[in-house]
Design a protein around this motif. Structure first.
Motif, short mmCIF file in Angstrom:
data_model
loop_
_atom_site.label_atom_id
_atom_site.label_comp_id
_atom_site.label_asym_id
_atom_site.label_seq_id
_atom_site.Cartn_x
_atom_site.Cartn_y
_atom_site.Cartn_z
N GLU A 245 39.43 32.30 31.47
CA GLU A 245 39.33 32.23 30.01
C GLU A 245 39.98 33.45 29.34
O GLU A 245 40.53 33.35 28.23
CB GLU A 245 37.87 32.01 29.59
N THR A 246 39.95 34.58 30.03
CA THR A 246 40.69 35.75 29.53
C THR A 246 42.18 35.41 29.54
O THR A 246 42.90 35.72 28.58
CB THR A 246 40.40 36.99 30.42
N ALA A 247 42.62 34.73 30.61
CA ALA A 247 44.03 34.32 30.71
C ALA A 247 44.39 33.35 29.58
O ALA A 247 45.48 33.44 28.99
CB ALA A 247 44.31 33.69 32.07
N ILE A 248 43.48 32.43 29.25
CA ILE A 248 43.72 31.49 28.15
C ILE A 248 43.88 32.25 26.84
O ILE A 248 44.78 31.97 26.05
CB ILE A 248 42.57 30.46 28.06
N ALA A 249 43.00 33.24 26.62
CA ALA A 249 43.09 34.03 25.38
C ALA A 249 44.47 34.68 25.26
O ALA A 249 45.10 34.64 24.21
CB ALA A 249 41.98 35.09 25.35
N ILE A 250 44.95 35.24 26.36
CA ILE A 250 46.26 35.90 26.36
C ILE A 250 47.39 34.87 26.32
O ILE A 250 48.48 35.14 25.83
CB ILE A 250 46.44 36.75 27.64
N GLY A 251 47.11 33.69 26.87
CA GLY A 251 48.11 32.63 26.92
C GLY A 251 48.92 32.65 28.21
O GLY A 251 50.05 32.17 28.25
N CYS A 252 48.34 33.18 29.28
CA CYS A 252 49.10 33.28 30.54
C CYS A 252 48.46 32.43 31.63
O CYS A 252 48.73 32.64 32.81
CB CYS A 252 49.20 34.74 30.98
N GLN A 253 47.60 31.46 31.28
CA GLN A 253 46.86 30.73 32.32
C GLN A 253 47.75 29.96 33.28
O GLN A 253 47.41 29.77 34.44
CB GLN A 253 45.78 29.82 31.71
N SER A 254 48.94 29.54 32.79
CA SER A 254 49.80 28.78 33.69
C SER A 254 50.60 29.70 34.61
O SER A 254 51.25 29.25 35.54
CB SER A 254 50.76 27.93 32.87
N LYS A 255 50.54 31.00 34.33
CA LYS A 255 51.36 31.93 35.09
C LYS A 255 50.60 32.63 36.20
O LYS A 255 51.19 33.37 36.99
CB LYS A 255 51.98 32.97 34.16
N ILE A 256 49.29 32.42 36.27
CA ILE A 256 48.58 33.13 37.32
C ILE A 256 48.53 32.32 38.59
O ILE A 256 48.30 31.11 38.57
CB ILE A 256 47.14 33.54 36.90
N PRO A 257 48.76 32.96 39.71
CA PRO A 257 48.80 32.25 40.99
C PRO A 257 47.40 31.75 41.37
O PRO A 257 46.40 32.21 40.83
CB PRO A 257 49.27 33.31 41.97
N GLU A 258 47.37 30.82 42.29
CA GLU A 258 46.10 30.19 42.62
C GLU A 258 45.22 31.00 43.56
O GLU A 258 44.03 30.79 43.64
CB GLU A 258 46.35 28.81 43.24
N VAL A 259 45.82 31.90 44.28
CA VAL A 259 45.00 32.67 45.21
C VAL A 259 44.63 34.02 44.60
O VAL A 259 45.30 34.53 43.72
CB VAL A 259 45.72 32.92 46.55
N ILE A 260 43.56 34.57 45.11
CA ILE A 260 43.12 35.88 44.66
C ILE A 260 44.12 36.91 45.16
O ILE A 260 44.52 36.86 46.30
CB ILE A 260 41.79 36.22 45.31
N PRO A 261 44.52 37.83 44.31
CA PRO A 261 45.43 38.86 44.80
C PRO A 261 44.81 39.58 46.00
O PRO A 261 43.62 39.87 46.01
CB PRO A 261 45.55 39.82 43.60
N ALA A 262 45.65 39.85 47.00
CA ALA A 262 45.15 40.44 48.24
C ALA A 262 44.51 41.80 48.02
O ALA A 262 43.61 42.20 48.73
CB ALA A 262 46.29 40.55 49.24
#
Ligand code: TV7
Ligand code: CA
Ligand code: ZN
Length: 393
Positions: A326-343
């Protein structure tokens, strides 16, 4: 110049206090403040902090808390001895009177600090919106919607949302409060029951006698007297176990879309309790991260300034996924975040064998039987649309 830095984007601010996360309600208590640490860690690992203004919030002052809460309640909250200390022989009935010290609202170490930090972040977020320095201000440490003027209730001691809305009312004529926590937002509804400047809308599981707090029926729409300004300015959406993303999304858009047209809010206060997600320890719904997040996205699409609060959420890894998404939605980057947790994410072990932003087929928790019929949901929407005929500006 600023347009170059933020092309067309919304300004988002993130308000948190890492000290808040160090408090403990008790070993077996469902409320785990470290879910905020988990959330912040994901947000940071995805690099989202670079797209927001980040603030470490101050603690709210006594005077600020006093703008809603009674002095005798605050005085006791500030001085009540923690559970493991000798009981206060001078004040034998105050704990009962203020509902402090039971299993839901224990008197833990640093309670007053915890409460003033939660309130401080919500107040800071509301002020950023008042100053028009943010379009969306996020305070995941807030959202404690059950607290009353002189009473703790349901894990909530200080109603940071009421304080935040009182701040918004200084600068904006009308506030729309929306509550997607699985519990009824009773404290906020009650605080603004008699005013037409705040419209409250809560979606929740409703089964009086069985499910907390037992209020928020479909016919609870504010004072019954038409002479009271608050009449028709409370909306309740009582739901049964197992509601799905599809049903919830349809309800949310029909109800909030129409409420927006009738009430024409100048600002939105959105409580994003994550206990409405599937697999929650206390919740009963089947919402996925996408369905929960779709509510945030819909509110954002209305193009009105917004304060976003946290709230419930008792399966910490799911709370963190939802609030990071939801933080990503607020910024507008939800489609740009990868599906896995960063290592490199600290706490990564909490998500092992788990993708963080689920692929569409990923399901949180065991799905519950869906007890919501389409017919009932249609009746609810009809009732709400009828209420809204009385609301207009
Ligand atoms: C916003 N449900 C808050 C939601 C507040 C819900 C309740 C518990 C609970 C408390 C515990 C505990 C629990 C497994 C669950 C009538 C009672 C029944 C206490 C055992 N385990 C929010 C409040 C709700 C405390 N309260 O909306 C310590 O569940 O139903 C009740 C009241 C009396 C007290 N008992 C429960 O999400 C932040 N409490 C384990 C340890
Ligand atoms: Ca709710
Ligand atoms: Zn809740």
């Amino acid at each position: 110049e600023y347009d170059i830095v933020r092309p067309k984007g919304k300004t988002v601010s993130f308000h948190a206090n890492p000290e808040m996360e160090k408090h403990h309600f008790g070993q077996t208590h469902p409320m785990k403040p470290w879910r905020l640490t988990l959330t912040k860690s994901l947000v940071t690992s995805y690099g989202m902090t670079f797209a927001m203004d980040n603030y470490t919030t101050r603690t709210a002052t006594y005077e600020e808390l006093n703008s809603f809460h009674a002095s005798d309640y605050l005085d006791y909250l500030a001085t009540a001895p923690p559970e493991d200390q000798p009981r206060d022989v001078d004040n034998p009935d105050k704990e009962v009177k203020f509902n402090l010290g039971g299993s839901d609202c224990p008197l833990f170490h640093g309670l007053y600090d915890y409460c003033s930090m939660s309130a401080g972040s919500s107040l800071d977020a509301a002020r950023k919106i008042c100053n028009q320095q943010s379009d969306i201000a996020i305070a995941w440490g807030g959202g404690l919607h059950h607290a009353k003027r002189s009473e703790a209730s349901g894990f909530c001691y200080i109603n940071d949302i009421v304080l935040g809305i009182l701040q918004l009312l200084r600068c904006y004529p009308r506030v729309l409060y929306i509550d997607i926590d699985v519990h009824h937002g009773d404290g906020v509804e009650e605080a603004f029951f008699s005013t037409d400047r705040v419209m409250t809308v809560s979606f929740h599981k409703y089964q009086p006698e069985v499910f907390f707090p037992g209020t928020g029926g479909l016919d609870d729409n504010g004072p019954k007297s038409e002479h009271n300004q608050g009449a028709h300015h409370a909306i309740n959406v009582p739901l049964n176990d197992g509601i799905t993303d599809e049903q919830y999304g349809w309800l949310f858009e029909s109800i909030i879309g129409k409420t927006n047209e009738s009430f024409r809010p100048s600002v939105i206060a959105l409580q994003c309790g994550a206990d409405s997600l599937a697999g929650d320890r206390l919740g009963r719904f089947n919402l996925q991260v996408q369905g929960h997040g779709a509510c945030v996205n819909f509110c954002k699409s209305l193009g009105i300034p917004m304060v976003i609060f946290g709230g419930g959420g008792y399966t910490p890894r799911n709370v963190a996924r939802a609030w990071a998404y939801e933080t990503a939605i607020a910024i507008g980057c939800q489609s740009k975040i990868p599906e896995v947790i960063p290592a490199h994410a600290p706490w990564r072990e909490h998500f092992i064998h788990d993708t963080i932003f689920p692929t569409l087929e990923q399901i949180l928790g065991e799905p519950r039987a869906n007890r919501n019929t389409q017919k009932r949901l249609q009746e609810i929407v009809m009732h709400v649309h009828e209420q809204l005929r009385f609301v207009g500006h």
